[in-house]
Every structure is written in C-alpha cells, then in structure tokens.
Design an enzyme around this catalytic site. Sequence first.
Site, short mmCIF file in Angstrom:
data_model
loop_
_atom_site.label_atom_id
_atom_site.label_comp_id
_atom_site.label_asym_id
_atom_site.label_seq_id
_atom_site.Cartn_x
_atom_site.Cartn_y
_atom_site.Cartn_z
N ASP A 145 -32.99 11.34 -13.94
CA ASP A 145 -33.80 11.96 -14.99
C ASP A 145 -32.98 12.33 -16.21
O ASP A 145 -33.53 12.65 -17.26
CB ASP A 145 -34.42 13.26 -14.46
CG ASP A 145 -35.77 13.01 -13.81
OD1 ASP A 145 -36.42 12.01 -14.15
OD2 ASP A 145 -36.17 13.83 -12.96
C1 GLC Z 1 -34.54 15.53 -9.26
C2 GLC Z 1 -35.90 14.92 -9.44
C3 GLC Z 1 -35.88 13.45 -9.13
C4 GLC Z 1 -34.76 12.77 -9.84
C5 GLC Z 1 -33.44 13.44 -9.54
C6 GLC Z 1 -32.29 12.84 -10.30
O1 GLC Z 1 -34.24 15.59 -7.89
O2 GLC Z 1 -36.86 15.53 -8.63
O3 GLC Z 1 -37.10 12.86 -9.51
O4 GLC Z 1 -34.74 11.44 -9.44
O5 GLC Z 1 -33.54 14.80 -9.88
O6 GLC Z 1 -32.33 13.12 -11.66
C1 GLC Z 2 -33.36 18.30 -15.02
C2 GLC Z 2 -32.57 18.15 -13.75
C3 GLC Z 2 -33.06 17.02 -12.90
C4 GLC Z 2 -34.55 17.10 -12.74
C5 GLC Z 2 -35.23 17.19 -14.11
C6 GLC Z 2 -36.73 17.27 -14.01
O1 GLC Z 2 -33.12 17.24 -15.82
O2 GLC Z 2 -31.19 17.97 -14.02
O3 GLC Z 2 -32.41 17.05 -11.66
O4 GLC Z 2 -34.98 15.96 -12.08
O5 GLC Z 2 -34.75 18.32 -14.78
O6 GLC Z 2 -37.16 18.51 -13.60
#
Ligand code: GLC
Ligand code: GLC
Length: 813
Positions: A483
């Site tokens: 993300d």
């Molecule tokens: C969080 C989110 C997931 C994403 C991950 C890596 O665990 O829930 O959707 O893939 O972060 O950014």
């Molecule tokens: C932030 C976090 C990630 C998560 C995203 C969405 O970017 O680092 O882990 O998936 O928020 O909530």
Amino acid sequence: MKYGFFDDENKEYVITDPATPYPWINYLGNHDFFSLISNTSGGYSFYKDAKYRRLNRYRYNNTPTDDGGRYFYIKDGDTIWSPGWKPVKTSMDYYECRHGLGYTLIKGRKDNLEAEVLYFVPLHFTGEIQRVKLKNTGSEKKSFKLFSLIEWALWNAEDDMTNFQRNFNTGEVEIEDNVIYHKTEYRERRNHYAFHSVNHDHSGFDTDRESFMGLYNGFHEPKNVLNGRSSNSIAHGWSPIASHYFEIELKPGEEKTLIFILGYVELPEEKKWESKGIINKAPAREMLSMYDSDEKVDRAMMDLADYWNELLSKYQIESRDSKLNRMVNIWNQYQCMITFNMSRSASYFESGIGRGMGFRDSNQDLIGFVHQVPDRARQRIIDIASTQFLDGSCYHQYQPLTKKGNNAIGSGFNDDPLWLILGTTAYIKETGDFSILSESVPFDNDTSLSKSLFDHLTVSFDHVINNLGPHKLPLIGRADWNDCLNLNCFSKDPNESFQTTENKTEGSRAESLMIAGLFVVYGQEYVNLCKFLKKDDEANRAQSHVDEMRIAINKYGWDGEWFLRAYDFYGNKIGSNENEEGKIFIESNGWCSMALFDKEDKKVIKALDSVKKYLDCDYGIILNYPSFTKYYIELGEISTYPEGYKENGSVFCHNNPWIMIAESMIGRGDQAFDYYKKIAPAYIEDISDLHKTEPYVYAQMIAGKDAYKPGEAKNSWLTGTAAWNYYAVTQFILGIKPDYDGLIVDPCIPTSWEGYKVVRNFRGVVYEIEIKNPDKVSKGVKKIVFDGKNLESNKIPVVKRESKHKVIVTMGN
Ligand code: GLC
Ligand code: GLC
C-alpha cells in the site's frame, strides 16, 4: 522473558503477570456479536460493525494504555482491588488470565477472597456473558462490596469520540429489574438498544458517569467505590454508564455466582415500544432467561468448545515439535478464523472505524479459513466479488454492515482483482463445489449488471492485461499489495492520503514486478481452471498472456542478482543494485520466484540466495534493504516510515511466507522451516519482553534490522500474516495440498525430520496421513500407500468409500 505459558491441553495461553509488555488480547464471538478483551479485562463489544454498532467505550492511544472495559471493583474493608488487576492495579495474592478459544477466564485473589470472571459470547447470541464467581477461601466470615462498570458508547464509535456538542445531550437509559438499558437515540431512528443485566438483586446502581466516578477521578478511583455505595443515578445526557452494586457476605468456603450479561437487541419498527417512551424489553428478557443459571452457562461453554474442536479438527498435525503442533493445531487456525470475522476492522491497533473489509485482504484471508467454514467462505467470495467493477477493477474496501463498496477509498489498486482468483480457486479446491462459478454476482452491487462468478474471474484476469505499461509489465495504479509504494502520488501535502491521491498519472510508466509475478501465478491458476472446465479456447487465450508475462519478467524484471521491484513514473528502476537505497525487495522476489519456478531456472535460486543475504535477519525477512533514509516523492509512503518500520524495512510478516513457499518449491526445506520459525509466535515466546505483542498470534510487523529497536512487534491479530503462514506451513512445508480432484502430498521439510502425521478432514472424509522420512530428505515422495494400495502419483483421490482412510507416505529420491 515470558509472561505466561501455553496450556496445550486446554488450548489456552495462561498469563501469570498482568503487566504484559502490551495488552494481550483475545476475541470473543463467532457470528454477529463480538468483543475484544485484554488480559486485564479492557476492550469493547460491538454488533456486526465496530464503527456503527459500538456498545461500550474504549480509549485508544490513552495513558495509561488499555482504558475502558468491563470492570469489577471489590471493596473489602479499606482495600479496593479488581480481579483483572486493572483498573485499580492493587497487587493481588494471585492473578491468572486464561485466553482460550472464544473465552477469557480471569482469576484474582486477595486476602482470602477469590474472584473468577469468565467472559464469553455464546454461539448464536448477541451478548457477552460475564460470570463472576466469588469465593471466601479463608476461615473467617467476609463482608465486602462489589461494583461493576461499563461505559456506554453512543453507537457510532467515531461520532462518539468527536461530536460532543450533540452527544452530551442525547444519553438516555432505563432501569428495570436489575437491568440497565441503554437507549440513546432509540427515540428517533435507531431500533436497537443495549443492556447490562445481572441475575441477582443488586443493592444499588449508577447510570450517570459523573455521579459514579466523580468528574476528576479515573477508572482506578471511582468516587462511589471509594465511598462504598452507589447513588442510584439516572443519566440524562453526558456519559451514560451501567454500574451494579452489591453488598455480599460469604462464610468460610462459601461461594457466590453472579451472571452479568452485556446484550444487544434489535427490533422491527412496529415493535419498538412497550408504551410511550418505554422500550420493548421482551427480547431482552428472553435473552436473560437463556443464561440465568450456572448450568446454562456451563452448557453454553461446552457448546462453544465443541464448535471450536470441530473447526480445528479439519487439520491436525502430530509431530515431535510441540511449538509447531500448537501453532498449526490451535493458534494459527484460531487467528485465521478471527481475521475472517474481523478482517482489519477492530484490534488494539485498528480502531474499528477506519477500515471495512479489504478486497485483497479478505481474499487472502480465505486461504486460512476456507477448510474450517467453507459455507461462510462461499458467501464471503460472493460478497467481495459483488463490489467489483465491470472492467475488473475493484473497490478496495467494503463496509460489512452494508456490503457496499467504500467510496471514500475507491479503486485503483491494481493487484486487487488477482486475489479473487486465489480466493475462488482455493474455495473450489477445498470443497469441489464448482457451482459457485455459475452464481450470478452483481458488479458494483448493481444486480442489473450481474454476471457469473466465472465472468468475474475473467475480468480480473483481463484487468491486468488491459493495463500494461511500456515493458509489458502491469501498471501499478495507486499501489500494489504494498500500500505504500505509491508511484503516481507525488504528494507534498501532509493532509493528502498516500493511498487515495494520484497527483500525477498522465503518461505514467510505473509498473509492478510484484503484480507481474502474481499474474503469472494466478493467471496460470486461471488457465488451469479453464482447462479443468474444458474451456479450451479461453485456456489458450489466457495461457498466451501468461507466457508473455513470463517473457516480460525475464527480459525486464531481472537485475542480475535478484528481481527488480518496479519501474517508477519516469520508467526508472526500483529495487535495483543501481539504486542507492531500497536496492532489493521481498515481494517481487517472492512472486517472481514462484512465477518462474523451475529447477533449471538459475534466476530463482539466485534471487532466493540474495533474499537470504540481504533481507534475512534474526527476526525474519525484512521488506526492503537498505531502508530509505529520506522521503522520495516519487516513491510515496514507503519512504515516510523511519528505517526498519512498517513498509520501510520491517519484517512485514505477511510476505515472509512468500519466500517460504518459493524455498519449498525449490526443495530447500531447512531454509523454509528456518524462516517459518523466525516469526511464528510460539517460537519467540521467550523474547516476549522484546517482541511485546501476544506470543500466541502473529503481528503484522516486527521492527527490522535497520530499526531503532529490532525485534519489537506491532499490529497483532488482524493481519494477512495469519492466513499466509498457515497456508505456507500446512500446504507447502507439511505439504498437504487440496486440488480440484484430490489431495496432493508434497512435503518440503527439514532434513532432520523423521516424519509426522496429519489428520486431514477433506470434503467430509478423514485422511490419516503418515509421512515417513527414512532417507532424511527435504523433498520428494517415493511411495504412497493408500488404504493398502500403491498410488501412481502423489495425489490422493477423492473417494467416499469409507469415512476414514489411511495413507502412508514415504519420502525419498
Ligand atoms: C496492510 C493492508 C494490506 C497491505 C499491507 C501492505 O496489511 O491491510 O492490504 O497489503 O498492509 O501494505
Ligand atoms: C498505511 C500502512 C499500511 C496500510 C495502509 C492502509 O499505509 O502502512 O500497512 O495497509 O496504511 O491502511
């Protein structure tokens, strides 16, 4: 250092020191009503949706931590204490908290008075039972006072914490027969109320927080507890609470049980009222009568135990490694079910108001629980797919209460569609239920746009090939699985969300090697499904795209020692030796290795060796190396985290299994299991003081080698880590893998193992599988004897001759 121990027999983790390095929590509830509970009885309950139907208040990010819960206070002479230690924190003669499957049992003892509180949510019940057993363990008579406390949330958890000009005026309660009813906003559009009851006459009560606590007192020193009496206050606005008060006398050895219920009731519009302004309490009374005696509570606990035993029985391993056994048989499966129920909505790190169900998250979670509750998995797949758009793109999240796509977050995460192929095929392989593919499933929740679920898979596949970049690799969109790799975001404004902002998209050349690898793996899965369904034209069409992607990865995705991670907006490499920071990443090396897996392919072995060399550390495999030391506007959120944390170089546990799986594909069983042990919570129980989060469940991240405090974990419980580790260990290391027409046996284990047994309940038939490893190999099945007969391949057929079958597997070359 440890703060407790595993009681495998009872499937419990027993905490013996209440001052754990972080609140160690458990989840209660299985269908609609859920509670979070810490080892000191902090936490909250909600009905279906942690944002819109919050029953009681909990204070995130507070000091002291973990404030708000279902508290009990005992006033014994001048001493005031709580069986869960908090909130009073008086030291006790004995403390123990047993977190079990769907229940928590907290026991405290002080000055010969023992208080044991059992918390659980019975099956199919919209309430939490709190059974308090009080016992005089001394030789003198005891007279003492007991107070309970729950602070109501005014339903919408977000509004409750922000909208004070309104909320200080709306609070309303009713009291009748030892039951305190919370009915804020019931007079208008709500048709639900909550109650807190007790099955004995109380000596008094309070429903107004200030009257009970005093305006300037904390939870540890409520005024009325200090004074030893309640004020029978009625809340009008401000902060309604529920507190019951008892004066109790116990002879030596005498025991008294009080059963409290925190319940939720929903009524049809025409049945809301008993009389003008008086709520209809009939459904609440019915709930009370269900658990008004010890026997009824005991029976409900037995039903709960049966429920969990049945769920866990689908996969049971017997090995010489007790930590492995307890992870596979109990805790990892348990965590997978909880993430199924909760997705990412409510934990001690997720406030329950931000995120609904994630499209990618929920699909990935499926691989961890589909064997336990296949029917519910089926419904989940259909719910998720219903939020997809016609072109294959998807809402990134949906709200569980409405099951509708979440507009605030929208779409544009280009890995999302592919996970639907994973989720759906995992479901069919487990169940053999191909009929799900012909289910008519809406697009964007619009039934006039419904098509078959199979068509949804086709558009998922096509979404990738319709969105390729200059190297014929998939365009990343807002981000892929990571993300925080926001390659089109270019944000300078701290008020912009990295995930939803795309300041620069026109002419973007940002491509993802992770999606490329993912596409080969799940694109191939799609091809195989088409072949199985005899849709040969579609299989051929799809195969050619998968093959082209393989070529593109080989041509543009290889950096010499490992796979690149991405190309940025300008077409520059990310995750290359040419970069100063972030030279190598885990995700693309995991997925491209799985994609190009082939014993002859030197790239895969080299990539995995590089992962070992640069990304492995004492606490697991880190996400990228070296971590970014400054903000790179063209990379986005990934470079906003300090080194070694979250997506910038932490051990992001979710992706470690991708490497374990790739390692097991190439047959390196010692390495795969070594990675497994590094992050599996039962193996790191001894460093609980450093690790901080629960030793019975995975956390999302553990600070990596570049961090200030390597080894410290955060975000426990609700993480895709649970499902992926379960999938990796059960299907790739232990090697029992469902397929459309059978169970594949293909272990990849440490060479030191002599063997192990797995009992697998697959499609209603129990397979007792014994794996022997006389030649001490990691991989390779020499012989399989199925019910006394040799099998030609390593796939156990689906048969329904008997309800039990014996399989003896001999490994070797
Ligand atoms: C969080 C989110 C997931 C994403 C991950 C890596 O665990 O829930 O959707 O893939 O972060 O950014
Ligand atoms: C932030 C976090 C990630 C998560 C995203 C969405 O970017 O680092 O882990 O998936 O928020 O909530």
